[in-house]
Design an enzyme around this catalytic site. Structure first.
Site, PDB file in Angstrom:
ATOM      1  N   GLU A 207     -11.052  -6.393   1.964  1.00 42.88           N
ATOM      2  CA  GLU A 207     -11.799  -5.670   4.005  1.00 42.88           C
ATOM      3  C   GLU A 207     -12.759  -5.147   4.276  1.00 42.88           C
ATOM      4  O   GLU A 207     -13.757  -5.205   3.160  1.00 42.88           O
ATOM      5  CB  GLU A 207     -10.271  -4.624   3.490  1.00 42.88           C
ATOM      6  CG  GLU A 207     -10.502  -3.829   4.941  1.00 42.88           C
ATOM      7  CD  GLU A 207      -9.962  -4.267   6.579  1.00 42.88           C
ATOM      8  OE1 GLU A 207     -10.985  -5.315   6.910  1.00 42.88           O
ATOM      9  OE2 GLU A 207      -8.838  -4.235   7.078  1.00 42.88           O
TER      10      GLU A 207
ATOM     11  N   ARG B 135      -3.031  -5.201  -2.282  1.00 43.22           N
ATOM     12  CA  ARG B 135      -2.194  -5.298  -1.080  1.00 43.22           C
ATOM     13  C   ARG B 135      -2.087  -7.057  -0.792  1.00 43.22           C
ATOM     14  O   ARG B 135      -0.976  -7.400  -0.577  1.00 43.22           O
ATOM     15  CB  ARG B 135      -2.288  -4.290  -0.005  1.00 43.22           C
ATOM     16  CG  ARG B 135      -4.323  -4.602   0.953  1.00 43.22           C
ATOM     17  CD  ARG B 135      -4.236  -3.015   1.165  1.00 43.22           C
ATOM     18  NE  ARG B 135      -5.096  -2.981   2.008  1.00 43.22           N
ATOM     19  CZ  ARG B 135      -6.614  -2.904   1.603  1.00 43.22           C
ATOM     20  NH1 ARG B 135      -6.704  -2.510   0.346  1.00 43.22           N
ATOM     21  NH2 ARG B 135      -7.943  -2.417   2.486  1.00 43.22           N
TER      22      ARG B 135
ATOM     23  N   HIS C 292      -7.241  -9.241   5.051  1.00 37.28           N
ATOM     24  CA  HIS C 292      -6.983  -7.944   5.481  1.00 37.28           C
ATOM     25  C   HIS C 292      -7.524  -8.562   6.841  1.00 37.28           C
ATOM     26  O   HIS C 292      -8.394  -9.102   7.862  1.00 37.28           O
ATOM     27  CB  HIS C 292      -7.755  -7.709   4.586  1.00 37.28           C
ATOM     28  CG  HIS C 292      -7.751  -7.020   3.347  1.00 37.28           C
ATOM     29  ND1 HIS C 292      -6.752  -6.675   2.612  1.00 37.28           N
ATOM     30  CD2 HIS C 292      -8.110  -8.412   2.302  1.00 37.28           C
ATOM     31  CE1 HIS C 292      -7.453  -6.828   1.341  1.00 37.28           C
ATOM     32  NE2 HIS C 292      -7.900  -7.446   1.523  1.00 37.28           N
TER      33      HIS C 292
ATOM     34  N   HIS D 105      -1.981  -9.143   5.087  1.00 37.56           N
ATOM     35  CA  HIS D 105      -1.185  -8.051   3.809  1.00 37.56           C
ATOM     36  C   HIS D 105      -0.761  -6.986   4.706  1.00 37.56           C
ATOM     37  O   HIS D 105      -0.168  -6.931   5.529  1.00 37.56           O
ATOM     38  CB  HIS D 105      -1.694  -7.327   3.458  1.00 37.56           C
ATOM     39  CG  HIS D 105      -2.812  -6.166   3.773  1.00 37.56           C
ATOM     40  ND1 HIS D 105      -2.028  -5.098   4.159  1.00 37.56           N
ATOM     41  CD2 HIS D 105      -3.922  -6.036   3.883  1.00 37.56           C
ATOM     42  CE1 HIS D 105      -2.744  -4.569   5.325  1.00 37.56           C
ATOM     43  NE2 HIS D 105      -4.217  -4.928   4.506  1.00 37.56           N
TER      44      HIS D 105
END
Length: 228
Positions: free
Chosen positions: A87, A60, A179, A9
């Protein structure tokens, strides 16, 4: 041959503020949005196209994917969102300023939490400010209290095996927006990177990583699109 592109991201608000983010949901910054659009423009310019896309349940990564696809004129592509691409969960470090955390606990301890392969940070406080277990998107999902990179890999790879790898074998061109640590998990798996080396792999925001794959999904090449 199957083709896979990974993109971390674009810069998030907490990247900018140098805070541990993990499963906490923050948006991209204006710079992060620009990185996503630039990635989409680069992919289009280089002639990349996709049939199927995957992302996490975090804003994100979703927004980065959407902005890149919009720039490519491919916003209509099917997208599958899954928590296994989230993440790494930073547990009790979530929301803390990294420099302040180092000042409090010492650089070496923070380095262990951030960069060791199998030592997780302290667990998150149940019911604390950054507890996401009651978030509607995670209903029925075993939200971790903390994760090491080893833990993150263990929850990412079943999704790779069950959904992404079969899509590639079926001939789909795949884009994954995720991520730093969930992508480390995939890069480690695909490129067979040792445990003690993967923790040092830095994946910059908004830079597409291209994997050229053989039919059995073994990599024949891996490169940043900006380098070709």
């Amino acid at each position: 041959m199957p083709q896979l592109v990974l993109i971390r991201h674009g810069q998030s608000a907490w990247n900018l503020e140098n805070r541990f983010t993990g499963w906490w949901d923050v948006d991209v910054t204006a710079q992060g949005a620009a990185e996503a659009r630039a990635a989409g423009a680069m992919m289009a310019e280089k002639g990349l196209d996709f049939d199927l896309t995957f992302t996490s349940l975090q804003t994100r990564a979703i927004k980065t994917l959407n902005l890149a696809l919009e720039t490519m004129g491919r916003l209509w592509l099917p997208t599958e969102k899954h928590w296994r691409l989230n993440e790494r969960h930073y547990g009790g470090l979530t929301g803390l300023d990294k420099a302040e955390t180092a000042a409090k606990h010492g650089d070496e301890q923070v380095k262990v939490w951030r960069r060791s392969f199998d030592v997780p940070p302290p667990p998150a406080e149940a019911g604390g400010e950054f507890d996401v277990s009651l978030d509607r998107r995670y209903a029925g999902i075993p939200v971790p209290a903390t994760e090491s990179l080893k833990d993150t890999i263990a929850r990412v790879l079943p999704y790779w095996d069950e959904r992404i790898a079969p899509a590639l074998r079926d001939g789909n061109r795949v884009l994954i927006s995720a991520h730093g640590n969930s992508l480390r998990a995939l890069v480690k798996h695909l490129s067979n990177i040792p445990d003690d080396e993967i923790t040092g792999l830095e994946i910059p925001t908004g830079q597409p990583i291209v994997y050229e794959l053989a039919d059995d999904l073994t990599p024949t090449d891996r490169y940043y699109l900006s380098e070709r």
